[in-house]
Motif scaffolding. Structure first.
Motif, PDB file in Angstrom:
ATOM      1  N   ALA A   7     -76.848 -47.196 -33.685  1.00 45.81           N
ATOM      2  CA  ALA A   7     -77.741 -47.616 -32.632  1.00 45.81           C
ATOM      3  C   ALA A   7     -78.163 -46.328 -32.092  1.00 45.81           C
ATOM      4  O   ALA A   7     -77.226 -45.362 -31.996  1.00 45.81           O
ATOM      5  CB  ALA A   7     -77.401 -48.626 -31.413  1.00 45.81           C
ATOM      6  N   GLY A   8     -79.463 -46.167 -31.474  1.00 45.21           N
ATOM      7  CA  GLY A   8     -79.595 -45.152 -30.635  1.00 45.21           C
ATOM      8  C   GLY A   8     -79.711 -45.187 -29.281  1.00 45.21           C
ATOM      9  O   GLY A   8     -79.703 -46.564 -28.966  1.00 45.21           O
ATOM     10  N   PHE A   9     -79.363 -44.252 -28.526  1.00 46.47           N
ATOM     11  CA  PHE A   9     -79.270 -44.393 -26.978  1.00 46.47           C
ATOM     12  C   PHE A   9     -80.325 -43.580 -26.264  1.00 46.47           C
ATOM     13  O   PHE A   9     -80.674 -42.454 -26.393  1.00 46.47           O
ATOM     14  CB  PHE A   9     -77.889 -43.929 -26.427  1.00 46.47           C
ATOM     15  N   VAL A  10     -80.997 -44.114 -25.560  1.00 46.88           N
ATOM     16  CA  VAL A  10     -82.156 -43.633 -24.871  1.00 46.88           C
ATOM     17  C   VAL A  10     -81.997 -43.655 -23.312  1.00 46.88           C
ATOM     18  O   VAL A  10     -81.857 -44.971 -22.930  1.00 46.88           O
ATOM     19  CB  VAL A  10     -83.663 -43.981 -25.186  1.00 46.88           C
ATOM     20  N   ALA A  11     -82.154 -42.787 -22.472  1.00 46.61           N
ATOM     21  CA  ALA A  11     -81.917 -42.818 -20.747  1.00 46.61           C
ATOM     22  C   ALA A  11     -83.264 -42.121 -20.451  1.00 46.61           C
ATOM     23  O   ALA A  11     -83.628 -41.039 -20.750  1.00 46.61           O
ATOM     24  CB  ALA A  11     -80.844 -42.573 -20.480  1.00 46.61           C
ATOM     25  N   VAL A  12     -83.970 -42.664 -19.473  1.00 47.02           N
ATOM     26  CA  VAL A  12     -85.040 -42.271 -18.778  1.00 47.02           C
ATOM     27  C   VAL A  12     -84.785 -42.337 -17.268  1.00 47.02           C
ATOM     28  O   VAL A  12     -84.783 -43.324 -16.630  1.00 47.02           O
ATOM     29  CB  VAL A  12     -86.592 -42.889 -19.187  1.00 47.02           C
ATOM     30  N   LEU A  13     -85.006 -41.196 -16.446  1.00 44.44           N
ATOM     31  CA  LEU A  13     -84.818 -41.039 -14.936  1.00 44.44           C
ATOM     32  C   LEU A  13     -86.318 -41.140 -14.428  1.00 44.44           C
ATOM     33  O   LEU A  13     -87.094 -39.977 -15.015  1.00 44.44           O
ATOM     34  CB  LEU A  13     -84.015 -39.769 -14.587  1.00 44.44           C
ATOM     35  N   ARG A  14     -86.571 -41.648 -13.476  1.00 46.41           N
ATOM     36  CA  ARG A  14     -87.799 -41.679 -13.038  1.00 46.41           C
ATOM     37  C   ARG A  14     -87.892 -41.729 -11.674  1.00 46.41           C
ATOM     38  O   ARG A  14     -87.187 -42.489 -10.978  1.00 46.41           O
ATOM     39  CB  ARG A  14     -88.579 -42.901 -13.414  1.00 46.41           C
ATOM     40  N   GLN A  15     -88.716 -40.970 -10.777  1.00 37.84           N
ATOM     41  CA  GLN A  15     -88.918 -40.962  -9.544  1.00 37.84           C
ATOM     42  C   GLN A  15     -90.311 -41.491  -8.952  1.00 37.84           C
ATOM     43  O   GLN A  15     -90.923 -41.505  -9.864  1.00 37.84           O
ATOM     44  CB  GLN A  15     -88.631 -39.428  -8.950  1.00 37.84           C
TER      45      GLN A  15
END
Length: 64
Positions: A7-15
């Motif tokens: 599996a791939g892991f993706v994380a996105v930080l949003r302000q």
């Protein structure tokens, strides 16, 4: 958080998070990201830091 094997892991930080969502008009160019993530990911979640910052993460299966 490491992804399981295959599996791939993706994380996105949003302000400055927008609060409108799937109820937006069909012509809108934003507001459906979490619907897409939920449809593609095996697991996903959201961590809220404060009223203006959140991180959305997802694990997406990779083909063998």
């Amino acid at each position: 958080m490491p992804a399981p094997r295959g599996a791939g892991f993706v994380a996105v930080l949003r302000q400055l998070v927008r609060r409108d969502g799937p109820g937006s008009s069909p012509e809108a160019e934003s507001g459906r990201g979490l619907v897409l993530v939920a449809g593609c990911a095996g697991r996903w979640g959201c961590e809220v830091r404060d009223t203006c910052t959140k991180t959305v993460w997802a694990e997406i299966a990779c083909p063998p």
